[in-house]
Scaffold this motif. Structure first.
Motif, PDB file in Angstrom:
ATOM      1  N   TYR A  31      28.961  29.429  32.355  1.00 54.44           N
ATOM      2  CA  TYR A  31      29.465  28.951  33.655  1.00 54.44           C
ATOM      3  C   TYR A  31      28.744  27.694  34.104  1.00 54.44           C
ATOM      4  O   TYR A  31      29.329  26.793  34.683  1.00 54.44           O
ATOM      5  N   ARG A  34      29.994  24.549  32.169  1.00 54.30           N
ATOM      6  CA  ARG A  34      31.360  24.114  32.453  1.00 54.30           C
ATOM      7  C   ARG A  34      31.649  23.892  33.929  1.00 54.30           C
ATOM      8  O   ARG A  34      32.431  23.009  34.286  1.00 54.30           O
ATOM      9  N   PHE A  35      31.055  24.718  34.808  1.00 51.10           N
ATOM     10  CA  PHE A  35      31.418  24.672  36.228  1.00 51.10           C
ATOM     11  C   PHE A  35      30.241  24.414  37.168  1.00 51.10           C
ATOM     12  O   PHE A  35      30.436  24.306  38.372  1.00 51.10           O
ATOM     13  N   ALA A 109      40.904  27.713  42.466  1.00 54.14           N
ATOM     14  CA  ALA A 109      41.240  27.034  41.208  1.00 54.14           C
ATOM     15  C   ALA A 109      40.145  27.245  40.166  1.00 54.14           C
ATOM     16  O   ALA A 109      40.434  27.520  39.001  1.00 54.14           O
ATOM     17  N   ILE A 110      38.881  27.130  40.583  1.00 52.62           N
ATOM     18  CA  ILE A 110      37.776  27.364  39.647  1.00 52.62           C
ATOM     19  C   ILE A 110      37.757  28.823  39.230  1.00 52.62           C
ATOM     20  O   ILE A 110      37.570  29.141  38.050  1.00 52.62           O
ATOM     21  N   ALA A 112      40.236  30.798  38.936  1.00 51.17           N
ATOM     22  CA  ALA A 112      41.326  30.992  37.966  1.00 51.17           C
ATOM     23  C   ALA A 112      40.953  30.463  36.583  1.00 51.17           C
ATOM     24  O   ALA A 112      41.401  30.992  35.571  1.00 51.17           O
ATOM     25  N   GLU A 113      40.129  29.429  36.530  1.00 50.68           N
ATOM     26  CA  GLU A 113      39.672  28.893  35.241  1.00 50.68           C
ATOM     27  C   GLU A 113      38.556  29.736  34.636  1.00 50.68           C
ATOM     28  O   GLU A 113      38.475  29.895  33.420  1.00 50.68           O
ATOM     29  N   VAL A 114      37.674  30.257  35.494  1.00 44.62           N
ATOM     30  CA  VAL A 114      36.517  30.990  35.014  1.00 44.62           C
ATOM     31  C   VAL A 114      36.899  32.374  34.494  1.00 44.62           C
ATOM     32  O   VAL A 114      36.314  32.849  33.522  1.00 44.62           O
TER      33      VAL A 114
END
Length: 154
Positions: A31, A34-35, A109-110, A112-114
């Motif tokens: 995590y 990437r985030f 949105a994050i 949903a990506e994670v």
């Protein structure tokens, strides 16, 4: 990494803590790269983004209970998430004098990506278990959580 020797190595709470830290560390690294999220920040986002019983907008007190984290750690993580625009305080529909925390559009949105990354990490971890062991592990962990709750009066 070598395994510790002695009485501590066989102490169940220690084993659970070490396993939890190892899994959390793996997930946190993925995590963070990437985030830019730390464990506490992701845990808060996961609970707020969950569609289950504990998910959705929550008071900070309820969020502390749902994440099973120290209130100071929750407070710090929420502050970071608010500064990044991923979490917002919104009026509490049940009590107009207070606020609840909710994911913003960017936070959703994050999230949903994670979640696919989280599920892939879970699959990677569970791939080493024999057939039937995952279900057994989940039952055993649920039983330990329930028994700990009984012993603490929760």
């Amino acid at each position: 990494m070598s395994e510790p020797e002695g009485q501590l190595a066989g102490f169940l709470p220690y084993q659970l803590s070490v396993a939890s830290n190892a899994v959390s560390g793996l997930i946190a690294e993925r995590y963070r790269k990437r985030f830019g999220l730390r464990i506490a920040e992701w845990r808060i986002m996961a609970v707020l983004g969950d569609t289950g019983e504990a998910g959705g907008p929550m008071t900070q007190r309820a969020l502390t209970a749902a994440t099973v984290m120290d209130k100071v750690a929750v407070n710090r993580a929420v502050k970071v998430l608010e500064e990044r625009g991923l979490v917002a305080r919104v009026p509490n529909p049940e009590d107009g004098r207070s606020h609840v925390l909710a994911l913003t559009g960017e936070g959703r949105a994050i999230h949903a990506e994670v979640m696919p990354l989280a599920r892939a990490t879970e699959r990677d971890l569970l791939a080493g278990l024999a057939p039937g062991e995952e279900a057994l592990l989940r039952r055993l962990l649920a039983g330990l959580r329930a028994r700990a709750g009984e012993l603490t009066g929760d």
